[in-house]
Design an enzyme around this catalytic site. Structure first.
Site, short mmCIF file in Angstrom:
data_model
loop_
_atom_site.label_atom_id
_atom_site.label_comp_id
_atom_site.label_asym_id
_atom_site.label_seq_id
_atom_site.Cartn_x
_atom_site.Cartn_y
_atom_site.Cartn_z
CG ASP A 28 36.11 66.28 82.49
OD1 ASP A 28 35.86 67.49 82.76
OD2 ASP A 28 36.34 65.44 83.20
CG HIS A 68 21.67 62.58 93.74
ND1 HIS A 68 21.98 62.84 95.09
CD2 HIS A 68 22.78 61.87 93.37
CE1 HIS A 68 23.05 62.58 95.55
NE2 HIS A 68 23.64 61.96 94.35
CD GLU A 124 39.41 63.02 82.42
OE1 GLU A 124 38.04 62.90 82.52
OE2 GLU A 124 39.95 62.57 83.50
CB CYS A 173 34.80 55.85 79.74
SG CYS A 173 35.85 56.93 80.54
C1 PEP Z 1 34.88 62.22 81.07
O1 PEP Z 1 35.35 63.23 81.44
O2 PEP Z 1 34.22 61.82 79.97
C2 PEP Z 1 34.60 61.21 82.22
C3 PEP Z 1 34.07 59.83 81.75
O3 PEP Z 1 34.64 61.34 83.38
P1 PEP Z 1 33.61 62.19 84.10
O4 PEP Z 1 32.49 62.15 83.57
O5 PEP Z 1 33.77 61.29 85.74
O6 PEP Z 1 34.52 63.37 84.61
MG MG Z 2 36.38 63.55 83.62
#
Ligand code: PEP
Ligand code: MG
Length: 591
Positions: free
Chosen positions: A472, A206, A448, A519
């Site tokens: 990931d 957090h 990912e 993302c």
């Molecule tokens: C990622 O794995 O890049 C992703 C955007 O998902 P998270 O960070 O929520 O696992």
């Molecule tokens: Mg992810």
């Protein structure tokens, strides 16, 4: 000059003095005079009510953003935890005063969290300690919000102070701790806390989430190296490289001060242009979108130039509660986000639970290796009632704005086909119920896993879009745990293996004629922007404060330059060489 290396999670340069948060209440505890057991129990009641009042006041205060509000909600829930309250009561009945009872019970509770295998639950230890210190502070008459902020730095920090002052801040503080309580970070007035250095390696605690939302330069994963940093020492922190330079000599200090001043000026310029589209000099448009966790974040994201949402992490709606959110609750949240996007697309990721994001009421049996276990799409395809409920809510929200469904952690075309069949079933159910819904909602996947990236050309025909999740993808490709401080220096999105998978994914999408975005954190790294544009990325989705800078980089690029930069980077043999090359080729900051 000694330089320590961790993992940079919020970019930028900061110069300031090390402050270790005052987490020690001993002086107050020593002076505390306990009453009878009943008196202590009554004091505890009052302090719990007071703590709730404080949390509610922060939550509804003028400086609150959605991130902080969600964290305060989680703390309010913890304050009601019967196990914790009972633990404190038991200690009071044993005859110790209410403040040590609170500290000991919360410490025991935090210890339980800290010992869990699950990284997400481990991170909640800091939250429990935070609550304990808040309640104990009230019992002891310690005003936490005024205890935590540091003294005015001594004269040695004067230059740094002057730089900060010219941008409206009172002093330059670099907080340093193995882990830190979120409310300590939240309590600093805007601009005063310049950087955060943490021993733990997580990017999802957090405290880190608040730092990201506020643009506080952050380096995590410093582990035991933190012990080498003396209290009060002056440091330069580089959030892009993860470097922390101790007691810098005059030339380095002046260079850092110049970079900080440049950075502040650039930020002003970037913000002034944030509403303009991200179009390269030769007319290629990249869509810049925001990553959000709760729908209320959309408004701030749009003010920073976001053209829609590229990743709505829907799991936040499912966390911090005892039951699954109903279709109606989800519908209202997705509708709010979709409406907020003002005609741009809102990409809603279906439940990405498991791995680092557990859900206590979804009984996931203990797994030896949760990151390789029953998570994300694997859960959705087995617990189909959960998935259908979520999809129905998304399809209904599609009547109020443009939405898309994004599937996490996919490894095969079969999974996409099964998910699409469930989307069709959800639509049939909505028709039978006579509820309005959008009939043609795009369905795409996150890339990912190395499996998805390597077979992107096979998956593309089943998809309406791809979004590359580098957080990931990097950990699975390099076999480097994204939250492990010990291996943080190996975690790089510039590793040649990662870049090849990204490039192959983008080329596969382009051949299929579907859009491809990103993302993961790499999308918000301005150093990576020319490379990704050179590869042909269509969309970049990131934490909103990163949008203005990435837009500015794109607006100064030509795709021909970006393509040759991509060719040259792919010919290099390691992450450090690629990063150094990109640094060298970086458009001058003044441009
Ligand atoms: C990622 O794995 O890049 C992703 C955007 O998902 P998270 O960070 O929520 O696992
Ligand atoms: Mg992810």
């Amino acid at each position: 000059m000694t330089t320590l290396i961790g993992r940079g999670v919020v970019t930028g340069v900061a110069l300031g003095r090390i402050k270790r948060p005052a987490q020690d209440l001993t002086a107050w505890l020593d002076r505390y005079v306990p009453g009878t057991v009943d008196e202590e129990a009554a004091r505890l009641e009052r302090a719990l009510a007071g703590a709730k009042g404080q949390l509610l006041a922060i939550r509804s205060g003028p400086a609150v953003d959605d991130t902080l509000a969600a964290i305060m909600d989680a703390h309010l829930l913890m304050l009601d935890d019967p196990g914790l309250i009972e633990g404190i009561g038991e200690k009071i009945r044993e005859g110790i005063g209410a403040p040590p009872a609170v500290i000991e019970a919360c410490e025991a509770y935090a210890g339980l969290f800290a010992s869990l295998d699950d990284p997400y639950l481990r991170e909640r230890a800091a939250d429990v300690r935070d609550i304990g210190r808040r309640v104990a502070g009230l019992l002891l008459g310690v005003d936490r919000e005024n205890v935590e902020p540091p003294e005015t730095p001594d004269d040695g920090a004067q230059d740094a102070q002057n730089v900060q002052d010219s941008h409206g801040a009172a002093s330059a503080v670099v907080l340093c701790a193995p882990d830190i309580e979120p409310s300590v970070v939240a309590a600093y007035p805007p601009g005063r806390l310049q950087a955060l250095l943490l021993g733990q390696g997580s990017t999802t605690s957090h405290a880190v989430i608040i730092a990201k939302a506020r643009g506080i330069v952050t380096v995590v994963g410093l582990g035991d190296a933190l012990e080498q940093i003396p209290d009060g020492a002056e440091v330069i922190v580089d959030g892009a490289t993860g470097e922390v330079s101790l007691s810098p000599p005059a030339p380095e200090r002046h260079a850092a001060l110049a970079r900080i001043a440049e950075q502040a000026e650039r930020r002003q310029r970037d913000l002034a242009e944030a509403a303009l589209p991200a179009v390269t000099r030769d007319g290629v448009t990249v869509q810049l979108a925001a990553n959000i966790g709760v729908p209320g974040e959309v408004e701030n994201a749009r003010a920073l130039g976001a053209e829609g949402v590229g990743l709505f992490r829907s799991e936040f709606l499912f966390m911090g509660r005892d039951t699954f959110p109903s279709e109606e609750e989800q519908f209202l949240a997705y509708r709010q986000a979709a409406e907020g996007c003002g005609g741009h697309i809102c990409v809603i990721r279906t439940l990405d639970i498991g791995g680092d994001k557990p859900l206590p009421h979804l009984a996931i049996a203990k797994e030896h290796n949760p990151f390789l276990g029953w998570r994300a799409i694997r859960i959705s395809l087995e617990r189909t009632e959960l998935f259908r409920t979520q999809v129905k809510a998304i399809l209904r929200a599609g009547c109020h704005g443009k939405v898309a469904i994004m599937l996490p952690m996919v490894i095969s075309a079969g999974e996409i086909r099964q998910a699409r069949a469930l989307v069709a079933e959800a639509a049939t159910e909505l028709t039978a119920e006579g509820r309005p819904f959008a009939a043609h909602v795009p369905v795409g996947i996150m890339i990912e896993t190395p499996a998805a990236a390597a077979t992107a050309h096979l998956l593309a025909p089943a998809c309406d879009f791809f979004s590359i999740g580098t957080n990931d993808l990097v950990q699975y490709t390099l076999a480097v745990d994204r939250g492990n401080a010990k291996v943080a220096s190996l975690y790089s999105h510039f590793h040649p293996a990662v870049l090849r998978l990204i490039d192959a994914t983008i080329q596969a999408a382009r051949r299929q004629g579907i859009w491809v975005g990103m993302c993961g954190e790499m999308a918000g790294d301005p150093l990576a922007t020319p490379l990704l544009v050179g590869m042909g990325i269509d969309e970049l989705s990131m934490s909103a404060p990163s949008i203005p800078r990435v837009k500015a980089v794109i607006r100064r690029l030509s795709t021909a330059e970006a393509r040759s930069l991509r060719d040259a980077a792919l010919a290099l043999d390691d992450a450090a060489a690629i990063r150094a090359y990109l640094e060298e080729m970086r458009t001058p900051p003044s441009a």
